[in-house]
Design a protein around this motif. Structure first.
Motif, PDB file in Angstrom:
ATOM      1  N   TRP A   1     -12.658 -37.010 -18.437  1.00 58.40           N
ATOM      2  CA  TRP A   1     -14.001 -37.057 -19.019  1.00 58.40           C
ATOM      3  C   TRP A   1     -14.966 -36.126 -18.280  1.00 58.40           C
ATOM      4  O   TRP A   1     -16.151 -36.081 -18.560  1.00 58.40           O
ATOM      5  CB  TRP A   1     -14.541 -38.499 -19.003  1.00 58.40           C
ATOM      6  CG  TRP A   1     -13.769 -39.428 -19.902  1.00 58.40           C
ATOM      7  CD1 TRP A   1     -12.653 -39.133 -20.640  1.00 58.40           C
ATOM      8  CD2 TRP A   1     -14.036 -40.805 -20.143  1.00 58.40           C
ATOM      9  NE1 TRP A   1     -12.222 -40.246 -21.321  1.00 58.40           N
ATOM     10  CE2 TRP A   1     -13.057 -41.284 -21.028  1.00 58.40           C
ATOM     11  CE3 TRP A   1     -15.018 -41.694 -19.678  1.00 58.40           C
ATOM     12  CZ2 TRP A   1     -13.020 -42.607 -21.475  1.00 58.40           C
ATOM     13  CZ3 TRP A   1     -14.993 -43.009 -20.121  1.00 58.40           C
ATOM     14  CH2 TRP A   1     -14.000 -43.459 -21.016  1.00 58.40           C
ATOM     15  N   THR A   2     -14.433 -35.439 -17.291  1.00 55.84           N
ATOM     16  CA  THR A   2     -15.223 -34.420 -16.590  1.00 55.84           C
ATOM     17  C   THR A   2     -14.421 -33.123 -16.550  1.00 55.84           C
ATOM     18  O   THR A   2     -13.186 -33.148 -16.583  1.00 55.84           O
ATOM     19  CB  THR A   2     -15.528 -34.846 -15.139  1.00 55.84           C
ATOM     20  OG1 THR A   2     -14.342 -35.370 -14.557  1.00 55.84           O
ATOM     21  CG2 THR A   2     -16.625 -35.891 -15.075  1.00 55.84           C
ATOM     22  N   VAL A   3     -15.112 -32.000 -16.480  1.00 56.67           N
ATOM     23  CA  VAL A   3     -14.460 -30.692 -16.445  1.00 56.67           C
ATOM     24  C   VAL A   3     -15.028 -29.901 -15.272  1.00 56.67           C
ATOM     25  O   VAL A   3     -16.249 -29.827 -15.104  1.00 56.67           O
ATOM     26  CB  VAL A   3     -14.784 -29.878 -17.728  1.00 56.67           C
ATOM     27  CG1 VAL A   3     -14.065 -28.533 -17.697  1.00 56.67           C
ATOM     28  CG2 VAL A   3     -14.406 -30.655 -18.965  1.00 56.67           C
ATOM     29  N   VAL A   4     -14.153 -29.333 -14.458  1.00 56.78           N
ATOM     30  CA  VAL A   4     -14.610 -28.422 -13.405  1.00 56.78           C
ATOM     31  C   VAL A   4     -14.566 -27.013 -13.996  1.00 56.78           C
ATOM     32  O   VAL A   4     -13.510 -26.545 -14.423  1.00 56.78           O
ATOM     33  CB  VAL A   4     -13.711 -28.506 -12.149  1.00 56.78           C
ATOM     34  CG1 VAL A   4     -14.227 -27.565 -11.060  1.00 56.78           C
ATOM     35  CG2 VAL A   4     -13.646 -29.936 -11.634  1.00 56.78           C
ATOM     36  N   ASP A   5     -15.729 -26.361 -14.059  1.00 59.19           N
ATOM     37  CA  ASP A   5     -15.779 -25.012 -14.639  1.00 59.19           C
ATOM     38  C   ASP A   5     -15.507 -23.928 -13.602  1.00 59.19           C
ATOM     39  O   ASP A   5     -14.975 -22.876 -13.923  1.00 59.19           O
ATOM     40  CB  ASP A   5     -17.149 -24.763 -15.272  1.00 59.19           C
ATOM     41  CG  ASP A   5     -17.294 -25.477 -16.615  1.00 59.19           C
ATOM     42  OD1 ASP A   5     -16.281 -25.569 -17.342  1.00 59.19           O
ATOM     43  OD2 ASP A   5     -18.395 -25.950 -16.923  1.00 59.19           O
ATOM     44  N   SER A   6     -15.905 -24.172 -12.369  1.00 56.36           N
ATOM     45  CA  SER A   6     -15.658 -23.159 -11.339  1.00 56.36           C
ATOM     46  C   SER A   6     -15.612 -23.804  -9.961  1.00 56.36           C
ATOM     47  O   SER A   6     -16.202 -24.862  -9.735  1.00 56.36           O
ATOM     48  CB  SER A   6     -16.752 -22.083 -11.364  1.00 56.36           C
ATOM     49  OG  SER A   6     -17.995 -22.633 -10.956  1.00 56.36           O
ATOM     50  N   ALA A   7     -14.860 -23.170  -9.071  1.00 57.56           N
ATOM     51  CA  ALA A   7     -14.805 -23.606  -7.675  1.00 57.56           C
ATOM     52  C   ALA A   7     -14.796 -22.340  -6.818  1.00 57.56           C
ATOM     53  O   ALA A   7     -13.902 -21.511  -6.943  1.00 57.56           O
ATOM     54  CB  ALA A   7     -13.554 -24.437  -7.409  1.00 57.56           C
ATOM     55  N   VAL A   8     -15.812 -22.191  -6.031  1.00 57.42           N
ATOM     56  CA  VAL A   8     -15.967 -20.968  -5.247  1.00 57.42           C
ATOM     57  C   VAL A   8     -16.004 -21.323  -3.770  1.00 57.42           C
ATOM     58  O   VAL A   8     -16.717 -22.251  -3.371  1.00 57.42           O
ATOM     59  CB  VAL A   8     -17.304 -20.257  -5.625  1.00 57.42           C
ATOM     60  CG1 VAL A   8     -17.493 -18.991  -4.797  1.00 57.42           C
ATOM     61  CG2 VAL A   8     -17.341 -19.958  -7.110  1.00 57.42           C
ATOM     62  N   GLN A   9     -15.208 -20.601  -2.987  1.00 57.44           N
ATOM     63  CA  GLN A   9     -15.224 -20.852  -1.548  1.00 57.44           C
ATOM     64  C   GLN A   9     -16.579 -20.438  -0.993  1.00 57.44           C
ATOM     65  O   GLN A   9     -17.098 -19.381  -1.349  1.00 57.44           O
ATOM     66  CB  GLN A   9     -14.115 -20.048  -0.866  1.00 57.44           C
ATOM     67  CG  GLN A   9     -13.900 -20.469   0.565  1.00 57.44           C
ATOM     68  CD  GLN A   9     -12.447 -20.376   0.993  1.00 57.44           C
ATOM     69  OE1 GLN A   9     -11.656 -19.659   0.383  1.00 57.44           O
ATOM     70  NE2 GLN A   9     -12.089 -21.117   2.025  1.00 57.44           N
ATOM     71  N   ARG A  10     -17.153 -21.309  -0.170  1.00 60.27           N
ATOM     72  CA  ARG A  10     -18.445 -20.958   0.424  1.00 60.27           C
ATOM     73  C   ARG A  10     -18.256 -19.766   1.324  1.00 60.27           C
ATOM     74  O   ARG A  10     -17.295 -19.712   2.091  1.00 60.27           O
ATOM     75  CB  ARG A  10     -18.941 -22.119   1.288  1.00 60.27           C
ATOM     76  CG  ARG A  10     -19.808 -23.092   0.582  1.00 60.27           C
ATOM     77  CD  ARG A  10     -20.061 -24.260   1.499  1.00 60.27           C
ATOM     78  NE  ARG A  10     -21.269 -24.089   2.291  1.00 60.27           N
ATOM     79  CZ  ARG A  10     -22.477 -24.473   1.889  1.00 60.27           C
ATOM     80  NH1 ARG A  10     -22.633 -25.023   0.710  1.00 60.27           N
ATOM     81  NH2 ARG A  10     -23.525 -24.313   2.661  1.00 60.27           N
ATOM     82  N   PRO A  11     -19.158 -18.808   1.239  1.00 60.67           N
ATOM     83  CA  PRO A  11     -19.021 -17.673   2.155  1.00 60.67           C
ATOM     84  C   PRO A  11     -19.109 -18.175   3.593  1.00 60.67           C
ATOM     85  O   PRO A  11     -19.841 -19.125   3.870  1.00 60.67           O
ATOM     86  CB  PRO A  11     -20.222 -16.794   1.807  1.00 60.67           C
ATOM     87  CG  PRO A  11     -21.143 -17.648   0.988  1.00 60.67           C
ATOM     88  CD  PRO A  11     -20.339 -18.744   0.397  1.00 60.67           C
ATOM     89  N   ALA A  12     -18.330 -17.571   4.474  1.00 61.45           N
ATOM     90  CA  ALA A  12     -18.403 -17.957   5.885  1.00 61.45           C
ATOM     91  C   ALA A  12     -19.840 -17.751   6.343  1.00 61.45           C
ATOM     92  O   ALA A  12     -20.510 -16.808   5.904  1.00 61.45           O
ATOM     93  CB  ALA A  12     -17.459 -17.088   6.700  1.00 61.45           C
ATOM     94  N   ARG A  13     -20.315 -18.648   7.162  1.00 64.23           N
ATOM     95  CA  ARG A  13     -21.686 -18.502   7.650  1.00 64.23           C
ATOM     96  C   ARG A  13     -21.751 -17.241   8.480  1.00 64.23           C
ATOM     97  O   ARG A  13     -20.819 -16.932   9.226  1.00 64.23           O
ATOM     98  CB  ARG A  13     -22.073 -19.711   8.504  1.00 64.23           C
ATOM     99  CG  ARG A  13     -22.225 -20.981   7.710  1.00 64.23           C
ATOM    100  CD  ARG A  13     -22.692 -22.108   8.595  1.00 64.23           C
ATOM    101  NE  ARG A  13     -24.143 -22.147   8.737  1.00 64.23           N
ATOM    102  CZ  ARG A  13     -24.937 -22.968   8.052  1.00 64.23           C
ATOM    103  NH1 ARG A  13     -24.422 -23.815   7.189  1.00 64.23           N
ATOM    104  NH2 ARG A  13     -26.238 -22.957   8.237  1.00 64.23           N
ATOM    105  N   THR A  14     -22.839 -16.511   8.359  1.00 60.71           N
ATOM    106  CA  THR A  14     -22.985 -15.343   9.219  1.00 60.71           C
ATOM    107  C   THR A  14     -23.096 -15.848  10.655  1.00 60.71           C
ATOM    108  O   THR A  14     -23.713 -16.863  10.905  1.00 60.71           O
ATOM    109  CB  THR A  14     -24.236 -14.535   8.840  1.00 60.71           C
ATOM    110  OG1 THR A  14     -25.290 -15.449   8.593  1.00 60.71           O
ATOM    111  CG2 THR A  14     -24.000 -13.683   7.621  1.00 60.71           C
TER     112      THR A  14
END
Lengths: 320, 261
Positions: free
Chosen positions: B223-236
């Motif tokens: 009943w839920t859909v994941v549209d995208s999953a993006v790795q968080r950019p490494a913290r500077t």
């Protein structure tokens, strides 16, 4: 315009900040309709109207306080039937997630928890979430029914947007299970006078390096100089140095403040899961190799018993 | 009369491993080891303690997951659970929390229960909603997020520590209970327990056994859909300084520069 139900977290009509943040997000999706359960709806209505509630549905009954979770689910279900909303939003808390869960099954809706942002999408409400100890950011939506979403505190600014906020009585017929789990007694937490951990703009946390319950005074003094909440790592809590209610991490609270100061915390994955989305991260630790330093905007390698009191004095001096 | 306790446990990816998403935006189980969710060990522990206190009790551990999820069941059996139920079906891939509660409810009903116990949340999805969903599905009371739990005379009581108050709560059985990591240390399996676990029965069930259609579960039935999953950019990389007597003052300057002071 479509209506959006917003479940109000309040204490005797004093509305807690995450609910006001939720009204900001709700306005992106439709007209917010607030649901206030228990006493104090008249008091709450004023501030809810100031922040965009077009209607305030209010129900008061002893069941809300005397029994666990289900009476509130019954009330929200009644509100859904009155309003036919496109979404039902609740501030994320352990109890609210349970209320959301039962409601979702009842009304045949998908559920998303701990969203950090919401937007109106072509196929319904799109929620941003963090996954795997905040190492991923996902965008999700509900594909069936009205979107039931719980939203983490500090996910949106509180913005004034005056609306009518007309108070209407919500008629609730309690289900057979409403009286299933009785609350025998309730002991309120003693107020520390500090901000609530999940809502605070600044959190100062101590860990294993604090090395004793009495030493937490050093952490508390810094927190008080900054007007911050106090957090603790699981190691500090398990050692009995600080209450579990202040634990930040996977099995404690998840916080997302403007500033997070970690003192004597190495930064195990379980702790990072609870604080990695903080905007600015500062750490003080003797061990230069501690993984927490991978996350920081500013780190001090040193003894917290030297660095923290000096910082506290400096903050106090600068504020005066 | 025997007290039938079912413990719902989850096989999760090791949080210290490199967890990520597969192409279909479900958890990639290939690249990271799995194990019994630490938070469910507390549930197994409380089930065993409740069973010890009861005159006659049976503890069944239940999981929904792929073949490897048997490892989680073995761990719980080696801690002392009596038997295990494994719901396994290729069509379960991608099932969301609402779907999982449906599968668990059917499996619990088929097993027979007076008390269902689980951990407060999984250590991967961490939603913390399955116990409440399951109680709703089963149409029984929920007595959740307990840091203390006891069962006597067909009544479960416990302590629930919330944000603003600590509550004593009670419900009549049948009920769904969840326990926190404050409920008491989970025991380590003994050598004897590990050996005994090898002989304990593990019942395998598929969707057909539970009277469920593939369309009610899995990615398609979610009943839920994941549209995208993006790795968080490494913290500077941040500024890291060594304290040579002025560390607190320099930190104050940083905080002032960021307008926190």
């Amino acid at each position: 315009m479509a209506e959006v139900l917003v479940f109000v977290d309040h204490v005797d009509g004093a509305v807690r900040k995450p609910t006001l943040e939720l009204l900001t997000l709700a306005r992106r999706i439709g007209d917010p309709v607030a649901v206030v359960l228990g006493g104090g709806a008249g008091v709450a209505a004023g501030v809810l109207a100031e922040h965009g509630a077009v209607r305030v549905l209010a129900a008061d009954a002893p069941e809300f306080a005397e029994f666990l979770v289900v009476p509130k689910v019954d009330a929200l279900q009644a509100a859904v039937e009155v309003v036919s909303p496109v979404a039902v939003l609740l501030p994320s808390s352990a109890e609210n997630k349970e209320i959301a869960a039962r409601l979702a099954v009842r009304i045949g809706s998908g559920i998303i928890t701990d969203a950090t942002d919401l937007e109106a999408g072509e196929e319904g409400v799109v929620a941003t979430q963090s996954a795997f100890a905040a190492s991923f950011t996902t965008k999700s939506r509900v594909s069936r029914g009205a979107a039931v979403v719980t939203v983490k505190p500090n996910s949106a600014p509180v913005e004034a947007a005056p609306a009518a906020g007309v108070v209407e009585e919500l008629v609730v017929v309690f289900s057979a299970l409403a009286r299933g789990t009785k609350v025998l007694s309730r002991t309120p937490r003693e107020s520390t006078g500090r901000p609530e951990l999940t809502e605070a703009a600044i959190v100062v946390s101590g860990g294993r390096g604090v090395n004793g319950a009495d030493n937490f005074r050093v952490i508390e003094a810094l927190a008080d100089s900054l007007g911050a909440a106090v957090g603790a790592s699981r190691a500090a809590v398990d050692a009995g140095w600080y209450p579990h209610t202040n634990q930040v991490g996977q099995t404690g609270k998840s916080v997302s403040p403007q500033l997070y100061i970690a003192s004597g915390i190495s930064g195990a994955i379980q702790h990072r899961a609870g604080m990695q989305t903080s905007k600015t991260i500062v750490a003080i630790n003797k061990d230069a190799e501690a993984p927490i330093f991978d996350l920081v905007d500013y780190g001090v390698v040193g003894d917290l018993f030297n660095v923290v009191p000096q910082l506290t004095d400096e903050v106090t001096a600068r504020k005066n | 009369m025997s007290l039938r306790i079912v413990v719902c446990v989850k096989y999760v990816p090791d949080a210290t491993g490199d967890r990520h998403f597969a192409d279909d935006l479900t958890l990639d189980r290939e690249d990271v080891d799995g194990l019994l969710s630490e938070l469910d060990e507390y549930a197994v522990e409380q089930a065993l303690q409740i069973a010890d206190e009861a005159d006659d009790a049976e503890v069944t551990v239940l999981t929904v997951g792929p073949e490897d999820a048997k490892d989680a069941l073995r761990k719980a059996l080696s801690m002392g659970a009596d038997k295990a139920v494994h719901v396994e079906d290729d069509d379960l891939h991608g099932t969301d929390a609402v779907g999982t509660s449906l599968v668990l409810a059917r499996a619990v009903e088929k097993t027979g229960y007076d008390l269902v116990i689980s951990g407060m949340a999984s250590t991967d999805g961490a939603m913390g909603v399955v116990p409440a969903l399951l109680a709703e599905r089963l149409g029984v009371a929920q007595v959740t997020l307990l840091s203390e739990v006891a069962v006597e005379g067909g009544v479960v009581t416990g302590r629930r520590d919330g944000d603003t108050a600590s509550e004593r709560v009670e419900a009549s059985l049948p009920a769904v209970v969840s326990v926190t990591d404050q409920s008491g240390e989970a025991r380590y399996p003994s050598f004897k327990g590990i050996m005994a676990a090898k002989k304990k029965p593990v019942v395998s069930l598929d969707l057909g056994d539970l009277g469920l259609d593939a369309g009610e579960v899995g990615l398609g039935g979610a009943w839920t859909v994941v549209d995208s999953a993006v790795q968080r950019p490494a913290r500077t990389a941040g500024t890291i300084v060594k304290d040579e007597g002025e560390g607190g003052k320099r930190l104050a300057e940083f905080l002032a520069g960021q307008k926190f002071i």
